[in-house]
Scaffold this motif. Sequence first.
Motif, PDB file in Angstrom:
ATOM      1  N   ARG A  79       0.976  -1.337   0.015  1.00 46.53           N
ATOM      2  CA  ARG A  79      -0.051   0.026   0.007  1.00 46.53           C
ATOM      3  C   ARG A  79       0.869   1.253   0.042  1.00 46.53           C
ATOM      4  O   ARG A  79       1.491   1.483   1.033  1.00 46.53           O
ATOM      5  N   GLY A  80       1.039   1.889  -1.035  1.00 46.21           N
ATOM      6  CA  GLY A  80       1.782   3.116  -1.286  1.00 46.21           C
ATOM      7  C   GLY A  80       0.776   4.404  -1.086  1.00 46.21           C
ATOM      8  O   GLY A  80       0.072   4.646  -1.966  1.00 46.21           O
ATOM      9  N   GLU A  81       0.967   4.960   0.086  1.00 47.36           N
ATOM     10  CA  GLU A  81       0.379   6.416   0.062  1.00 47.36           C
ATOM     11  C   GLU A  81       0.680   7.543  -0.621  1.00 47.36           C
ATOM     12  O   GLU A  81       2.093   7.971  -0.327  1.00 47.36           O
ATOM     13  N   GLN A  82       0.252   8.002  -1.908  1.00 40.46           N
ATOM     14  CA  GLN A  82       0.994   8.719  -2.684  1.00 40.46           C
ATOM     15  C   GLN A  82       1.123  10.320  -2.050  1.00 40.46           C
ATOM     16  O   GLN A  82       0.462  10.568  -1.030  1.00 40.46           O
ATOM     17  N   LEU A  83       1.895  11.076  -2.818  1.00 39.44           N
ATOM     18  CA  LEU A  83       1.928  12.581  -1.860  1.00 39.44           C
ATOM     19  C   LEU A  83       0.799  13.028  -2.150  1.00 39.44           C
ATOM     20  O   LEU A  83       0.609  14.217  -1.434  1.00 39.44           O
ATOM     21  N   ASP A  84      -0.170  12.962  -2.870  1.00 41.39           N
ATOM     22  CA  ASP A  84      -1.661  13.502  -3.009  1.00 41.39           C
ATOM     23  C   ASP A  84      -2.458  12.922  -1.819  1.00 41.39           C
ATOM     24  O   ASP A  84      -3.861  13.179  -1.897  1.00 41.39           O
ATOM     25  N   GLY A  85      -2.025  11.819  -1.144  1.00 41.81           N
ATOM     26  CA  GLY A  85      -2.891  11.061  -0.445  1.00 41.81           C
ATOM     27  C   GLY A  85      -3.758   9.997  -0.727  1.00 41.81           C
ATOM     28  O   GLY A  85      -4.292   8.999   0.025  1.00 41.81           O
ATOM     29  N   VAL A  86      -3.671   9.759  -2.044  1.00 38.56           N
ATOM     30  CA  VAL A  86      -4.592   8.691  -2.449  1.00 38.56           C
ATOM     31  C   VAL A  86      -3.492   7.266  -2.430  1.00 38.56           C
ATOM     32  O   VAL A  86      -2.566   7.396  -2.873  1.00 38.56           O
ATOM     33  N   PRO A  87      -3.984   6.263  -1.936  1.00 39.85           N
ATOM     34  CA  PRO A  87      -3.373   5.013  -1.984  1.00 39.85           C
ATOM     35  C   PRO A  87      -3.481   4.030  -3.073  1.00 39.85           C
ATOM     36  O   PRO A  87      -4.654   4.039  -3.740  1.00 39.85           O
ATOM     37  N   HIS A  88      -2.367   3.675  -3.528  1.00 45.49           N
ATOM     38  CA  HIS A  88      -2.437   2.603  -4.697  1.00 45.49           C
ATOM     39  C   HIS A  88      -1.555   1.313  -4.471  1.00 45.49           C
ATOM     40  O   HIS A  88      -0.808   1.348  -3.180  1.00 45.49           O
ATOM     41  N   ILE A  89      -1.391   0.382  -5.263  1.00 49.58           N
ATOM     42  CA  ILE A  89      -0.634  -0.764  -4.999  1.00 49.58           C
ATOM     43  C   ILE A  89       0.764  -0.628  -5.631  1.00 49.58           C
ATOM     44  O   ILE A  89       0.557  -0.753  -7.015  1.00 49.58           O
ATOM     45  N   TYR A  90       1.749  -0.936  -5.032  1.00 48.99           N
ATOM     46  CA  TYR A  90       3.019  -1.189  -5.647  1.00 48.99           C
ATOM     47  C   TYR A  90       3.497  -2.539  -5.388  1.00 48.99           C
ATOM     48  O   TYR A  90       3.298  -3.185  -4.288  1.00 48.99           O
ATOM     49  N   LEU A  91       4.621  -2.845  -6.309  1.00 51.30           N
ATOM     50  CA  LEU A  91       5.106  -4.296  -6.441  1.00 51.30           C
ATOM     51  C   LEU A  91       6.417  -4.191  -5.599  1.00 51.30           C
ATOM     52  O   LEU A  91       7.157  -3.251  -6.110  1.00 51.30           O
ATOM     53  N   GLY A  92       6.958  -5.058  -4.697  1.00 54.64           N
ATOM     54  CA  GLY A  92       8.157  -5.008  -4.054  1.00 54.64           C
ATOM     55  C   GLY A  92       8.754  -6.464  -4.161  1.00 54.64           C
ATOM     56  O   GLY A  92       8.172  -7.329  -4.370  1.00 54.64           O
ATOM     57  N   HIS A  93      10.355  -6.360  -4.304  1.00 49.70           N
ATOM     58  CA  HIS A  93      11.162  -7.502  -4.465  1.00 49.70           C
ATOM     59  C   HIS A  93      12.215  -7.570  -3.449  1.00 49.70           C
ATOM     60  O   HIS A  93      12.543  -6.590  -2.905  1.00 49.70           O
ATOM     61  N   SER A  94      12.427  -8.842  -2.661  1.00 48.27           N
ATOM     62  CA  SER A  94      13.280  -8.811  -1.774  1.00 48.27           C
ATOM     63  C   SER A  94      13.986 -10.207  -1.782  1.00 48.27           C
ATOM     64  O   SER A  94      13.269 -11.294  -2.147  1.00 48.27           O
ATOM     65  N   LYS A  95      15.235 -10.139  -1.306  1.00 48.78           N
ATOM     66  CA  LYS A  95      15.756 -11.696  -1.185  1.00 48.78           C
ATOM     67  C   LYS A  95      15.828 -12.093   0.420  1.00 48.78           C
ATOM     68  O   LYS A  95      15.617 -13.434   0.387  1.00 48.78           O
ATOM     69  N   ASP A  96      15.522 -11.293   1.358  1.00 53.35           N
ATOM     70  CA  ASP A  96      15.281 -11.839   2.626  1.00 53.35           C
ATOM     71  C   ASP A  96      14.020 -11.679   3.370  1.00 53.35           C
ATOM     72  O   ASP A  96      14.127 -11.669   4.543  1.00 53.35           O
ATOM     73  N   ALA A  97      13.226 -10.931   2.509  1.00 51.08           N
ATOM     74  CA  ALA A  97      12.006 -10.387   3.209  1.00 51.08           C
ATOM     75  C   ALA A  97      11.900  -9.377   4.168  1.00 51.08           C
ATOM     76  O   ALA A  97      10.910  -9.036   4.976  1.00 51.08           O
ATOM     77  N   VAL A  98      12.994  -8.753   4.363  1.00 50.60           N
ATOM     78  CA  VAL A  98      13.204  -7.625   5.225  1.00 50.60           C
ATOM     79  C   VAL A  98      13.560  -6.230   4.642  1.00 50.60           C
ATOM     80  O   VAL A  98      13.021  -5.243   4.981  1.00 50.60           O
ATOM     81  N   HIS A  99      14.552  -6.365   3.717  1.00 48.77           N
ATOM     82  CA  HIS A  99      15.113  -5.280   2.858  1.00 48.77           C
ATOM     83  C   HIS A  99      14.457  -5.316   1.430  1.00 48.77           C
ATOM     84  O   HIS A  99      14.527  -6.389   0.645  1.00 48.77           O
ATOM     85  N   TRP A 100      13.827  -4.174   1.147  1.00 47.17           N
ATOM     86  CA  TRP A 100      12.931  -4.292  -0.146  1.00 47.17           C
ATOM     87  C   TRP A 100      13.272  -2.962  -1.128  1.00 47.17           C
ATOM     88  O   TRP A 100      13.384  -2.280  -0.725  1.00 47.17           O
ATOM     89  N   GLU A 101      13.183  -3.631  -2.304  1.00 46.43           N
ATOM     90  CA  GLU A 101      13.177  -2.785  -3.404  1.00 46.43           C
ATOM     91  C   GLU A 101      11.779  -2.689  -4.071  1.00 46.43           C
ATOM     92  O   GLU A 101      11.118  -3.835  -4.431  1.00 46.43           O
TER      93      GLU A 101
END
Length: 341
Positions: A66-88
């Motif tokens: 859930r990415g809350e954009q700078l205008d306050g509207v939430p949308h869905i972003y995709l993320g990737h991780s090798k260890d499920a702690v540090h995300w890109e």
Amino acid sequence: MIEVKIIGNEVKNMPWQERGEGSKDWMPLWRYQENPIIGRNPLEGVARIFNSAVMPYGDGFIGVFRGEQLDGVPHIYLGHSKDAVHWEFEKERIRFVDEEGKEMMPPYAYDHRLVKVEDTYYLMWCQDFFGASIGMARTTDFETFVRMECPFLPFNRNAVLFPRKIGGKFMMLSRPSDSGHTPFGDIFVSESPDMVYWGRHRHVMGRGKEWWEGLKIGGGAAPIETTEGWLLSYHGVSGTCNGYVYSIGEAILDLDDPSIVKYRCKNFLLTSEEWYEERGFLPNVAFPCATIYDAATGRIAIYYGSADTYVSLAFTRLAEVVSYIKENSVVTAEDTEIGIR
């Protein structure tokens, strides 16, 4: 400690940290000492990420955030991780298409879950469908996301799909609501033969008599199948003189009929106590949305949104949390009956 096992797969590289100094030895959940794992302004154009879902994928992990954009509207972003702690994170929000491949974006999307059933990954979220309701999409490769029919009429939130069919049917939890920030709410379960037509709605459990969940409840992470039943993380909300407080609770549902609650812990297992839970855009929120679990060791990592501002981690072991739930269980007639009237 009781004998209980997770029915599922091994996840050898799952995130894990043993109980740290200062954690409550009498509680079965403990926090990751480096919380929060996702802070403010995680990528350009996004102020806050929280209430997000992750799962193993390939040789690492994938998540919908859930990415809350700078205008306050939430949308869905995709993320990737090798260890499920540090995300890109991918810079652009997920682009959804209809069955014909034409773009079909929701006006907003928030508090989503991610569940794999057989060979398909399903996303569920809250969106506008002439009122707050459930949006859904499917993917097999996390490149193409196909929108599906809305399963329920407005108003509804907190949809959580079970990770396998039960009696040959897809099963999903939800929390019917109203058009506002609902000051009430119980959990129901519905079934579908095809992920299009949903019915046979059954009441699962109501907001509890305990104060910590006395206002409303809602499904959290996808239920974990165990030899004791479906282990369900959910959120409970109390109404205080200074606003709502969201805490994490646990229950165990019947494997064959999840409208039946076998055990329900009278206590919360985690509530807002740390700075990242008490202080943020919406204070005093601990909101579970996902788990990663290893069937071989019984280890469980719980991902939860903190203060509508951060993503945090907590850990438990299956035998420990199930024992605590059973020792502190209080169920009502409405919990233990098949939820029809």
